[in-house]
Design a protein around this motif. Structure first.
Motif, PDB file in Angstrom:
ATOM      1  N   LEU A 198       0.821  -1.201   0.000  1.00  0.00           N
ATOM      2  CA  LEU A 198       0.000   0.000   0.000  1.00  0.00           C
ATOM      3  C   LEU A 198       0.862   1.261   0.000  1.00  0.00           C
ATOM      4  O   LEU A 198       0.524   2.246  -0.656  1.00  0.00           O
ATOM      5  CB  LEU A 198      -0.939  -0.005   1.212  1.00  0.00           C
ATOM      6  N   MET A 199       1.993   1.225   0.744  1.00  0.00           N
ATOM      7  CA  MET A 199       2.880   2.396   0.763  1.00  0.00           C
ATOM      8  C   MET A 199       3.503   2.644  -0.597  1.00  0.00           C
ATOM      9  O   MET A 199       3.581   3.780  -1.046  1.00  0.00           O
ATOM     10  CB  MET A 199       3.986   2.210   1.795  1.00  0.00           C
ATOM     11  N   VAL A 200       3.964   1.576  -1.225  1.00  0.00           N
ATOM     12  CA  VAL A 200       4.604   1.715  -2.533  1.00  0.00           C
ATOM     13  C   VAL A 200       3.618   2.306  -3.532  1.00  0.00           C
ATOM     14  O   VAL A 200       3.978   3.131  -4.372  1.00  0.00           O
ATOM     15  CB  VAL A 200       5.145   0.346  -3.015  1.00  0.00           C
ATOM     16  N   ALA A 201       2.358   1.940  -3.395  1.00  0.00           N
ATOM     17  CA  ALA A 201       1.328   2.443  -4.305  1.00  0.00           C
ATOM     18  C   ALA A 201       0.825   3.825  -3.897  1.00  0.00           C
ATOM     19  O   ALA A 201      -0.040   4.384  -4.566  1.00  0.00           O
ATOM     20  CB  ALA A 201       0.162   1.456  -4.348  1.00  0.00           C
ATOM     21  N   GLY A 202       1.349   4.376  -2.802  1.00  0.00           N
ATOM     22  CA  GLY A 202       0.940   5.702  -2.353  1.00  0.00           C
ATOM     23  C   GLY A 202      -0.440   5.723  -1.727  1.00  0.00           C
ATOM     24  O   GLY A 202      -1.108   6.755  -1.700  1.00  0.00           O
ATOM     25  N   GLN A 203      -0.893   4.587  -1.196  1.00  0.00           N
ATOM     26  CA  GLN A 203      -2.237   4.488  -0.635  1.00  0.00           C
ATOM     27  C   GLN A 203      -2.272   4.631   0.885  1.00  0.00           C
ATOM     28  O   GLN A 203      -3.319   4.441   1.497  1.00  0.00           O
ATOM     29  CB  GLN A 203      -2.881   3.163  -1.046  1.00  0.00           C
ATOM     30  N   THR A 204      -1.147   4.918   1.509  1.00  0.00           N
ATOM     31  CA  THR A 204      -1.141   5.191   2.944  1.00  0.00           C
ATOM     32  C   THR A 204      -0.805   6.655   3.145  1.00  0.00           C
ATOM     33  O   THR A 204      -0.224   7.300   2.278  1.00  0.00           O
ATOM     34  CB  THR A 204      -0.121   4.299   3.686  1.00  0.00           C
ATOM     35  N   ARG A 205      -1.170   7.177   4.290  1.00  0.00           N
ATOM     36  CA  ARG A 205      -0.999   8.600   4.569  1.00  0.00           C
ATOM     37  C   ARG A 205      -0.211   8.823   5.842  1.00  0.00           C
ATOM     38  O   ARG A 205      -0.263   8.022   6.768  1.00  0.00           O
ATOM     39  CB  ARG A 205      -2.370   9.275   4.734  1.00  0.00           C
ATOM     40  N   ASN A 206       0.484   9.952   5.907  1.00  0.00           N
ATOM     41  CA  ASN A 206       1.158  10.346   7.142  1.00  0.00           C
ATOM     42  C   ASN A 206       0.172  11.161   7.979  1.00  0.00           C
ATOM     43  O   ASN A 206      -0.984  11.368   7.583  1.00  0.00           O
ATOM     44  CB  ASN A 206       2.460  11.107   6.851  1.00  0.00           C
ATOM     45  N   TRP A 207       0.617  11.655   9.153  1.00  0.00           N
ATOM     46  CA  TRP A 207      -0.249  12.420  10.047  1.00  0.00           C
ATOM     47  C   TRP A 207      -0.883  13.624   9.361  1.00  0.00           C
ATOM     48  O   TRP A 207      -1.991  14.025   9.680  1.00  0.00           O
ATOM     49  CB  TRP A 207       0.551  12.933  11.244  1.00  0.00           C
ATOM     50  N   GLU A 208      -0.159  14.224   8.434  1.00  0.00           N
ATOM     51  CA  GLU A 208      -0.655  15.433   7.784  1.00  0.00           C
ATOM     52  C   GLU A 208      -1.562  15.136   6.595  1.00  0.00           C
ATOM     53  O   GLU A 208      -2.059  16.043   5.950  1.00  0.00           O
ATOM     54  CB  GLU A 208       0.521  16.319   7.341  1.00  0.00           C
ATOM     55  N   GLY A 209      -1.752  13.855   6.276  1.00  0.00           N
ATOM     56  CA  GLY A 209      -2.638  13.478   5.183  1.00  0.00           C
ATOM     57  C   GLY A 209      -1.955  13.307   3.846  1.00  0.00           C
ATOM     58  O   GLY A 209      -2.597  12.948   2.861  1.00  0.00           O
ATOM     59  N   ALA A 210      -0.653  13.563   3.772  1.00  0.00           N
ATOM     60  CA  ALA A 210       0.083  13.394   2.513  1.00  0.00           C
ATOM     61  C   ALA A 210       0.388  11.912   2.279  1.00  0.00           C
ATOM     62  O   ALA A 210       0.560  11.144   3.226  1.00  0.00           O
ATOM     63  CB  ALA A 210       1.382  14.192   2.556  1.00  0.00           C
TER      64      ALA A 210
END
Length: 182
Positions: A1-13
């Motif tokens: 999911l991270m590699v695909a950009g489908q997870t978010r950091n605290w700020e939502g990015a």
């Protein structure tokens, strides 16, 4: 999911990671350890605990950005994650900190880490561990977490106060510790 950009950091990015076996293993460790420490999953089987199920249920009912979800997570961090003990250690350290330590946030974190080492408050470091050199001190992400959870007083993104160090929001901490979650 991270590699695909489908997870978010605290700020939502989007969190984007490169896909390699080493990165996958590192990220897996970064997520497993806190889940174990907070008592959210059973280390031996990887199953949700009652506490983990409760956190997920609160998130599904009220949303992961809701105050009740954040408050319950904060209580878990303080008690199960033993951050309340670490906060108390930091308060004790501030009483003995030098003027040099209290004048610079980087020096403050380094000196606090030394204080923790000298008082056997943190476990021994893993011998032969791999480091990237990105962290100036062991205590860095905890401060970011405390700030995000509203446990420290801050001025925007700054939570270090020259001459005083880190100041905690004891009203919020007390409220969280006394709050009951159904």
């Amino acid at each position: 999911l991270m590699v695909a950009g489908q997870t978010r950091n605290w700020e939502g990015a989007a969190r984007v990671k490169t896909d390699s076996e080493r990165n996958r293993n590192s990220e897996k460790q970064n997520y497993k350890i806190p889940l174990f420490q907070l008592g959210l999953i059973e280390p031996s089987e990887g199953r949700l605990t009652a506490v983990g199920y409760k956190l997920i249920s609160i998130g599904k009912i009220y949303g992961i950005d809701s105050s009740i979800f954040i408050d319950y997570l904060t209580k878990l961090v303080l008690i199960e994650g033993k951050h309340l003990i670490l906060i108390q250690d930091l308060e004790e350290y501030k009483n003995t900190a030098s003027a040099d330590s209290l004048s610079n946030s980087t020096q403050f974190r380094k000196d606090f880490e030394t204080y923790l080492d000298e008082n056997n408050s943190i476990g021994a470091r893993k011998v032969g561990r791999r480091t990237t050199g990105n962290k100036v001190s062991y205590i860095r992400d905890e401060l970011k977490l405390w700030n995000k959870l509203g446990l420290v007083k801050n001025n925007g993104t700054q939570y270090f106060v020259v001459g005083r160090g880190i100041e905690f929001n004891w009203g919020r901490i007390t409220d969280i510790l006394t709050k009951e979650f159904v």
